[in-house]
Design a protein around this motif. Structure first.
Motif, PDB file in Angstrom:
ATOM      1  N   ASN A  11     -14.024   5.473 -28.940  1.00 45.50           N
ATOM      2  CA  ASN A  11     -12.636   5.283 -28.495  1.00 45.50           C
ATOM      3  C   ASN A  11     -11.548   5.846 -29.421  1.00 45.50           C
ATOM      4  O   ASN A  11     -10.372   5.615 -29.196  1.00 45.50           O
ATOM      5  N   GLY A  13     -10.995   8.941 -29.616  1.00 43.88           N
ATOM      6  CA  GLY A  13     -10.511  10.156 -28.949  1.00 43.88           C
ATOM      7  C   GLY A  13     -11.320  11.393 -29.308  1.00 43.88           C
ATOM      8  O   GLY A  13     -10.846  12.521 -29.185  1.00 43.88           O
ATOM      9  N   LYS A  14     -12.565  11.177 -29.702  1.00 35.48           N
ATOM     10  CA  LYS A  14     -13.412  12.301 -30.123  1.00 35.48           C
ATOM     11  C   LYS A  14     -13.695  13.250 -28.949  1.00 35.48           C
ATOM     12  O   LYS A  14     -13.627  14.467 -29.114  1.00 35.48           O
ATOM     13  N   SER A  15     -14.004  12.688 -27.778  1.00 38.76           N
ATOM     14  CA  SER A  15     -14.264  13.568 -26.625  1.00 38.76           C
ATOM     15  C   SER A  15     -13.018  14.342 -26.234  1.00 38.76           C
ATOM     16  O   SER A  15     -13.095  15.533 -25.932  1.00 38.76           O
ATOM     17  N   SER A  16     -11.874  13.650 -26.244  1.00 34.43           N
ATOM     18  CA  SER A  16     -10.612  14.329 -25.916  1.00 34.43           C
ATOM     19  C   SER A  16     -10.370  15.483 -26.883  1.00 34.43           C
ATOM     20  O   SER A  16      -9.974  16.581 -26.481  1.00 34.43           O
ATOM     21  N   ASP A 133       0.605  10.535 -31.928  1.00 34.33           N
ATOM     22  CA  ASP A 133       1.732  10.440 -30.975  1.00 34.33           C
ATOM     23  C   ASP A 133       2.196   8.998 -30.792  1.00 34.33           C
ATOM     24  O   ASP A 133       3.275   8.746 -30.265  1.00 34.33           O
ATOM     25  N   ALA A 169      -4.743  14.481 -29.888  1.00 35.40           N
ATOM     26  CA  ALA A 169      -5.559  15.174 -28.879  1.00 35.40           C
ATOM     27  C   ALA A 169      -4.866  15.093 -27.529  1.00 35.40           C
ATOM     28  O   ALA A 169      -4.889  16.040 -26.737  1.00 35.40           O
TER      29      ALA A 169
HETATM   30  P1  GDP Z   1     -14.073   8.759 -27.664  1.00 34.85           P
HETATM   31  O1  GDP Z   1     -14.736   7.487 -27.238  1.00 34.85           O
HETATM   32  O2  GDP Z   1     -13.849   8.779 -29.127  1.00 34.85           O
HETATM   33  O3  GDP Z   1     -14.756   9.983 -27.180  1.00 34.85           O
HETATM   34  O4  GDP Z   1     -12.593   8.708 -27.056  1.00 34.85           O
HETATM   35  P2  GDP Z   1     -11.974   9.340 -25.719  1.00 34.85           P
HETATM   36  O5  GDP Z   1     -11.693  10.790 -25.879  1.00 34.85           O
HETATM   37  O6  GDP Z   1     -12.760   8.929 -24.547  1.00 34.85           O
HETATM   38  O7  GDP Z   1     -10.554   8.578 -25.737  1.00 34.85           O
HETATM   39  C1  GDP Z   1     -10.479   7.171 -25.799  1.00 34.85           C
HETATM   40  C2  GDP Z   1      -9.113   6.712 -25.314  1.00 34.85           C
HETATM   41  O8  GDP Z   1      -8.101   7.160 -26.221  1.00 34.85           O
HETATM   42  C3  GDP Z   1      -8.734   7.299 -23.965  1.00 34.85           C
HETATM   43  O9  GDP Z   1      -8.032   6.323 -23.250  1.00 34.85           O
HETATM   44  C4  GDP Z   1      -7.843   8.470 -24.323  1.00 34.85           C
HETATM   45  O10 GDP Z   1      -6.917   8.776 -23.307  1.00 34.85           O
HETATM   46  C5  GDP Z   1      -7.138   7.948 -25.553  1.00 34.85           C
HETATM   47  N1  GDP Z   1      -6.721   9.050 -26.460  1.00 34.85           N
HETATM   48  C6  GDP Z   1      -7.459  10.085 -26.909  1.00 34.85           C
HETATM   49  N2  GDP Z   1      -6.742  10.875 -27.729  1.00 34.85           N
HETATM   50  C7  GDP Z   1      -5.505  10.320 -27.803  1.00 34.85           C
HETATM   51  C8  GDP Z   1      -4.289  10.664 -28.503  1.00 34.85           C
HETATM   52  O11 GDP Z   1      -4.187  11.668 -29.221  1.00 34.85           O
HETATM   53  N3  GDP Z   1      -3.234   9.819 -28.348  1.00 34.85           N
HETATM   54  C9  GDP Z   1      -3.279   8.704 -27.561  1.00 34.85           C
HETATM   55  N4  GDP Z   1      -2.182   7.947 -27.476  1.00 34.85           N
HETATM   56  N5  GDP Z   1      -4.396   8.353 -26.890  1.00 34.85           N
HETATM   57  C10 GDP Z   1      -5.497   9.152 -26.999  1.00 34.85           C
END
Ligand code: GDP
Length: 194
Positions: A11, A13-16, A133, A169
């Motif tokens: 969570n 934001g690694k995938s993003s 952000d 991201a």
């Molecule tokens: P992962 O579990 O690390 O792969 O995370 P995801 O990419 O699935 O992102 C997890 C949550 O964080 C999602 O709801 C995204 O929309 C949010 N998110 C990711 N990057 C950012 C960012 O740069 N800023 C904000 N505010 N939210 C983000």
């Protein structure tokens, strides 16, 4: 062959981030269900590896965090020679509080442990402080000072700009991280990626 690994808690934001960084070139993303195995993508002669996120997932036992950690550590040890760069992705705004919560239980936070481990094993490690952000511009430096202090890097954080990259991201603001990756790849004579 040369490998870059991306590690981080679930969570953050690694995938993003991976999607923003490599876009259509790489299809890394949410995996169906819960997997403990790393996902790979090849970008020219660079192997990009997305390690499973550590941390709680609903429906999965708490022990998952330890299993993911052990598997990640083993993977890194087994491939250390090939892994040139590690990117530790953290949720910047949430990080100080998370670290303090673990500290209050006398535990080392998994992110900090991973940061130390990557560096100990000799992997050039960048910390991508994501979700910046969420922070007002004038609160960004004080937050990053707190982040660097908790990583054991004495503030001001600007002294560690070669290690810490504040990014978003979500907004596609990855300038600092791309710059740091470009510098590293340049040193390895691989210039054209970012
Ligand atoms: P992962 O579990 O690390 O792969 O995370 P995801 O990419 O699935 O992102 C997890 C949550 O964080 C999602 O709801 C995204 O929309 C949010 N998110 C990711 N990057 C950012 C960012 O740069 N800023 C904000 N505010 N939210 C983000």
């Amino acid at each position: 062959n040369l490998e870059i690994i991306f590690v981080g808690r679930s969570n953050v934001g690694k995938s993003s981030l991976l999607k923003e960084l490599f876009g259509a070139k790489v299809r890394i993303g949410k995996r169906p269900g819960v997997t403990l195995r790393p996902t790979h993508a090849q970008v020219s002669d660079l192997l990009i590896t997305d390690m499973p996120g550590f941390g709680f997932m609903s429906g999965v036992k708490d022990r998952k965090q330890d299993i993911v950690k052990d598997k990640t550590v083993h993977y890194i040890e087994d491939n250390a020679e090939r892994i040139k760069i590690g990117v530790l992705v953290i949720d910047g705004p949430a990080f100080p509080e998370i670290v303090d919560r673990w500290d209050s239980r006398d535990q080392i936070p998994i992110d900090v442990e991973m940061f130390d481990f990557l560096r100990e094993i000799g992997i050039d490690t960048i910390v991508a402080a994501n979700k910046m952000d969420r922070i007002k511009e004038n609160e960004s430096d004080p937050l990053l000072d707190e982040v660097s202090a908790r990583l054991g890097l004495e503030p001001p954080w600007q002294n560690w700009k070669h290690l810490i990259a504040p990014i978003s991201a979500k907004k596609g603001d990855l300038k600092s991280l791309k710059g740091l990756l470009r510098d590293r790849l340049h040193e390895m004579k691989r210039d054209d990626l970012f």
